[in-house]
Design a protein around this motif. Structure first.
Motif, mmCIF file in Angstrom:
data_model
loop_
_atom_site.group_PDB
_atom_site.id
_atom_site.type_symbol
_atom_site.label_atom_id
_atom_site.label_comp_id
_atom_site.label_asym_id
_atom_site.label_seq_id
_atom_site.Cartn_x
_atom_site.Cartn_y
_atom_site.Cartn_z
ATOM 1 N N THR A 417 -11.744 71.477 129.816
ATOM 2 C CA THR A 417 -12.578 70.276 129.942
ATOM 3 C C THR A 417 -12.620 69.535 128.606
ATOM 4 N N VAL A 418 -12.797 68.205 128.668
ATOM 5 C CA VAL A 418 -12.755 67.404 127.440
ATOM 6 C C VAL A 418 -14.036 66.603 127.205
ATOM 7 N N ILE A 419 -14.929 66.588 128.164
ATOM 8 C CA ILE A 419 -16.125 65.761 128.030
ATOM 9 C C ILE A 419 -17.309 66.485 128.649
ATOM 10 N N SER A 420 -18.471 66.319 128.057
ATOM 11 C CA SER A 420 -19.651 67.001 128.593
ATOM 12 C C SER A 420 -20.881 66.119 128.430
ATOM 13 N N MET A 421 -21.925 66.423 129.197
ATOM 14 C CA MET A 421 -23.187 65.708 129.071
ATOM 15 C C MET A 421 -24.308 66.624 129.545
ATOM 16 N N ALA A 422 -25.520 66.288 129.118
ATOM 17 C CA ALA A 422 -26.672 67.092 129.501
ATOM 18 C C ALA A 422 -27.281 66.532 130.782
ATOM 19 N N VAL A 423 -27.670 67.429 131.686
ATOM 20 C CA VAL A 423 -28.351 67.011 132.915
ATOM 21 C C VAL A 423 -29.655 67.789 133.039
ATOM 22 N N GLU A 424 -30.638 67.144 133.599
ATOM 23 C CA GLU A 424 -31.905 67.830 133.867
ATOM 24 C C GLU A 424 -32.514 67.242 135.123
ATOM 25 N N PRO A 425 -33.228 68.055 135.890
ATOM 26 C CA PRO A 425 -33.823 67.556 137.138
ATOM 27 C C PRO A 425 -34.951 66.572 136.848
ATOM 28 N N GLU A 426 -35.199 65.683 137.799
ATOM 29 C CA GLU A 426 -36.281 64.705 137.645
ATOM 30 C C GLU A 426 -37.644 65.410 137.595
ATOM 31 N N SER A 427 -37.751 66.545 138.298
ATOM 32 C CA SER A 427 -39.010 67.292 138.287
ATOM 33 C C SER A 427 -38.723 68.762 138.028
#
Length: 699
Positions: A417-427
């Motif tokens: 993989t070459v790209i990443s980002m942070a994710v988090e739930p709305e709640s």
């Protein structure tokens, strides 16, 4: 009644994005009477682009399997994506296919992703035929594209057709049909029947000399394949049609040449000969060598696992197959499987050698893109591709085989993989749901990874590009009803070392059961090998108890996964065990693990770290009037223009650029060129990042 194995063709349609793969597949299905009316990419009505995201964007994202009949043959077709973000779909498809149709645009010729899919086909030794599409477009050139296949792909195309006219012109030389060089006849396709009907005519006088010239090239290529035929050709200057077809087939199966066709899928010209080429020149499962693997289990009377095993494409052999794709389904995940040998039956229990566990095959389905048909016979013979419901733990690349006859086939390798980002739930209530969703997506897509960062509490997802992550984010929202917040994408850097460093650790501690002792000396050094991280032992034979040495090496292998000083994975390094000392009665697995872990992390923290960043290979296509602005913009992004050439009125630039500088580039290039320039890119290599980037991270 099942189709005879020699009448099966498992093929992929592969190409650069927008070369016409999906339209070609749609026409094939129409002429094979699978469809009553062909759909269109622009209208979002094609059979294989059945996903909502595909229809909306007008591109193929997921490889789609579909089966049709042609001249007594069963053709299993996989229409693959052309966008680099989804190149894993091509990789896993080619791993299990027997042949491929490579589609080229006669206007753009051989493009960046054309090279990628060609290399992937080379990797798996997949025989192929070529289809030069879009002959009706302005700027189309059959000869230029034909020569680019030779020059850029190092292919050996052999033209079986040439076009009658090229492009769309006002002089009457527009593309209108094709000349069959084997039968020396002209084919003109009826537009009212959408190409289903065509007329066979004499070759127009204006094209006769050119046809004779190209036929001579064809005969010379064929004659060189057989000495007896070559002698006959010298005497008669001709070769019988059946001999031409036989020798072309033999050479295609060996990968020595690629029969080449031309046409316009959109305008219903020249697709049926491609279907004839699939059945005439591409291999059946019987034409492919037996699959090879290893026996994952020790023999009954002693001995180690790892013995060489093969399976031929016969129903008499023990059953084995490879899972090459997993698709989410409300009633249970659907596993796409290539059956290599034996007979797969519904209700059977199979062994997954990777996990050592048994998997149940509860249902067999004939997958038809977004639809499916239940297999009437409840069994599938060797050589076929089928959808399976039942396996719970199988992932892409897993082998499923008979319990009594285990075999582990070579798995499928995927790019980093070459790209990443942070994710988090709305709640916070959705946190567990996010975890389950990411696990499902990771199982289905081998190039999607999700890792929880224990320090920050964030979940980091990684993929092959901005579009890849955007599509997956949309899937979370639409398929799994999960709202997530995403943070700015970031580059997946790597860490390496610029000089060797050594660390010696002596672990010597009292415990309730007596003293614990182990001493180890490691060296961490720059190293370029087949794998990102190499581990080597310089211990002399019998210097250390075999069990302790095994524990030492296993601890090293597990420890290097933790990353470098900044937290990114290590790359281009080697760990060397220089020395190890144990004491009778005092050295245990715990002592070995403790000393080794401390030495390993000590090496990493003492080393002079160098940050590596992904470099992308780009192809930028622009009208001349925008070239200056685009080059200036590329220069500001630290890009390096390696080469430029002209394709008609368009300038094509070969560029290398750091991924960190390319976020939002698609918007910028449209702005600079009034929407007339385009680009494609793919991961090329990792190279040293500017020192300022590392300083910023360390703070």
């Amino acid at each position: 009644m099942s189709t005879s194995i020699d009448q099966i063709r498992n093929i992929g349609i592969i190409a650069h994005i927008d070369a016409g793969k999906t339209t070609t597949t749609e026409r094939i299905l129409y002429y094979a009477k699978f469809l009553h009316r062909p759909g269109g990419v622009d209208e979002g009505t094609t059979t294989t682009d059945f996903d909502e995201e595909e229809a909306k964007r007008g591109i193929t994202i997921y490889s789609a399997a579909i089966t049709c009949k042609w001249n007594g043959h069963t053709i299993n077709i996989i229409d693959t994506p052309g966008h680099v973000d989804f190149t894993a779909e091509v990789e896993r498809s080619l791993r299990v296919l027997d042949g491929a149709v490579v589609v080229f645009s006669a206007m753009e010729g051989v493009e960046a992703q054309s090279e990628t899919v060609w290399r992937q086909a080379d990797k798996y030794n997949v025989p192929r035929i070529c289809f030069i599409n879009k002959m009706d477009r302005i700027g189309a050139s059959f000869e230029r594209t034909f020569e680019e296949i030779k020059k850029r792909l190092r292919g050996n195309p052999v033209a079986l057709q040439i076009p009658i006219g090229e492009g769309t012109t006002s002089t009457g030389d527009s593309f209108s049909g094709v000349i069959d060089l084997i039968k020396m006849r002209a084919l003109f396709y009826d537009q009212e029947s959408m190409g289903d009907q065509f007329e066979v005519q004499e070759i127009p006088d204006a094209y006769l000399e050119k046809a004779q010239e190209w036929r001579a090239k064809l005969l010379e290529s064929v004659a060189e394949l057989d000495e007896a035929v070559l002698e006959q050709y010298y005497e008669t200057e001709d070769i019988a049609e059946d001999v031409i077809v036989r020798l072309l087939r033999e050479a295609t199966l060996k990968g020595d040449l690629q029969p080449t066709f031309c046409g316009s899928s959109l305008n219903y010209i020249g697709v049926q000969p491609v279907l004839d080429g699939v059945t005439s020149f591409l291999p059946s499962p019987l034409d492919r060598p037996p699959v090879e693997g290893i026996n994952p289990q020790p023999k009954k009377r002693g001995g180690e696992a790892g013995g060489h095993e093969t399976r031929g494409p016969s129903v008499d052999e023990p059953m084995c197959g490879l899972v090459f794709k997993i698709q989410a389904d409300k009633h249970g995940d659907l596993c796409f499987m290539r059956v290599y040998s034996g007979q797969l039956k519904s209700g059977s229990r199979l062994l997954n050698p990777r996990t050592g566990k048994k998997e149940l095959v509860s249902q067999l389905w004939r997958v038809q893109a977004g639809a499916r048909e239940k297999v009437e016979t409840d069994s599938i013979d060797a050589g076929d591709i089928i959808g399976v419901i039942g396996p719970k733990e199988a992932v892409t690349g897993d082998t499923l085989c008979e319990i009594q006859h285990p075999i582990l086939l070579e798995t499928i390798s995927f790019p980093e993989t070459v790209i990443s980002m942070a994710v988090e739930p709305e709640s916070s209530a959705d946190r567990k749901k996010l975890e389950d969703t990411l696990q499902k997506l990771s199982r289905q897509d081998p190039t999607f990874k999700a890792v929880a960062n224990e320090e920050t509490g964030q979940t980091i997802v990684s993929g092959m590009g901005e579009l890849h992550l955007e599509v997956l984010r949309n899937r979370m929202q639409k398929e799994f009803n999960l709202s997530v917040r995403v943070h700015k994408p970031r580059v997946s850097y790597r860490e390496t070392v610029s000089a060797a460093v050594e660390k010696e650790v002596e672990f010597n501690r009292p415990s309730a059961n007596g003293n614990m002792y182990f001493k180890v000396k490691l060296r961490l050094e720059p190293f370029k090998g087949d794998k990102p991280i190499s581990i080597k032992s310089q211990l002399k034979p019998n210097e250390l108890n075999p069990e302790l040495e095994k524990e030492l090496m296993e601890t090293l292998r597990l420890g290097v996964d933790g990353g470098g000083q900044v937290g990114f994975p290590l790359m281009n390094v080697q760990f060397v065990v220089l020395d190890a000392q144990s004491r009778e009665g005092e050295t245990s697995d715990v002592a070995v693990e403790a000393a080794t872990s401390e030495a390993l992390h000590g090496c990493i923290m003492d080393a002079k770290i160098q940050l590596l960043e992904p470099i992308m290979k780009m192809e930028v296509v622009t009208p001349d009037e925008f070239r200056g602005n685009i080059q200036a913009d590329l220069s500001s992004r630290n890009a390096n223009v390696l080469n430029s050439e002209w394709r008609g009125d368009l300038c094509v630039m070969e560029v290398e650029a750091p991924l960190s500088q390319l976020f939002g580039y698609s918007t910028q290039i449209r702005s600079l060129s009034q929407g007339r320039a385009s680009f494609s890119m793919e991961p090329l290599k990792y190279a040293a990042a500017p020192q300022s980037v590392l300083k910023e991270m360390i703070g």
